[in-house]
Design an enzyme around this catalytic site. Structure first.
Site, PDB file in Angstrom:
ATOM      1  N   PRO A  67      -9.739  -2.363  -2.130  1.00 25.33           N
ATOM      2  CA  PRO A  67     -11.062  -1.544  -1.491  1.00 25.33           C
ATOM      3  C   PRO A  67     -10.571  -0.012  -1.857  1.00 25.33           C
ATOM      4  CG  PRO A  67      -9.585  -1.756   0.237  1.00 25.33           C
ATOM      5  CD  PRO A  67      -8.942  -2.646  -0.719  1.00 25.33           C
ATOM      6  N   CYS A  68     -10.923   0.040  -3.389  1.00 27.05           N
ATOM      7  CA  CYS A  68     -10.663   1.572  -3.650  1.00 27.05           C
ATOM      8  C   CYS A  68     -12.002   2.261  -3.422  1.00 27.05           C
ATOM      9  CB  CYS A  68     -10.442   1.686  -5.176  1.00 27.05           C
ATOM     10  SG  CYS A  68     -11.901   1.035  -6.159  1.00 27.05           S
TER      11      CYS A  68
END
Length: 98
Positions: A67-68
């Site tokens: 989850p950047c």
């Protein structure tokens, strides 16, 4: 939904060792929380590595599993995202309601 049901192993070998460490760090950011590029760089012992963190975000091909989108600029604003800043905002907003 991001953060729900993604406790799976991922094959992260296609990245550099630094990218692999960052991708694991991205996965440790709780759903609904954000951190900064600078904070992540410092956490990994690279105090001047904010741009490298951004580059690792751009190289991430597993959008929700890594989850950047939870990584923001130091001033809290959103910056480029592989799948569009609008989608990044939508994901952050959705996670904030969980």
């Amino acid at each position: 939904m991001p953060g729900v049901g993604f406790d799976l192993p991922f094959d992260l070998r296609h990245g550099t060792p630094f990218q692999q460490r960052l991708w694991e760090a991205f996965r440790s950011i709780p759903c609904g929380a954000t951190t900064t590029y600078t904070a992540l760089a410092r956490r990994l012992g690279q105090p001047n590595g904010a741009r490298a963190v951004a580059t690792a975000c751009a190289a991430n091909a597993i959008a929700l599993g890594i989850p950047c989108h939870r990584v923001v600029r130091a001033d809290g604003t959103l910056s480029g995202y592989r799948w569009g800043v609008e989608r990044k905002r939508a994901l952050i907003d959705k996670e904030a309601t969980i």
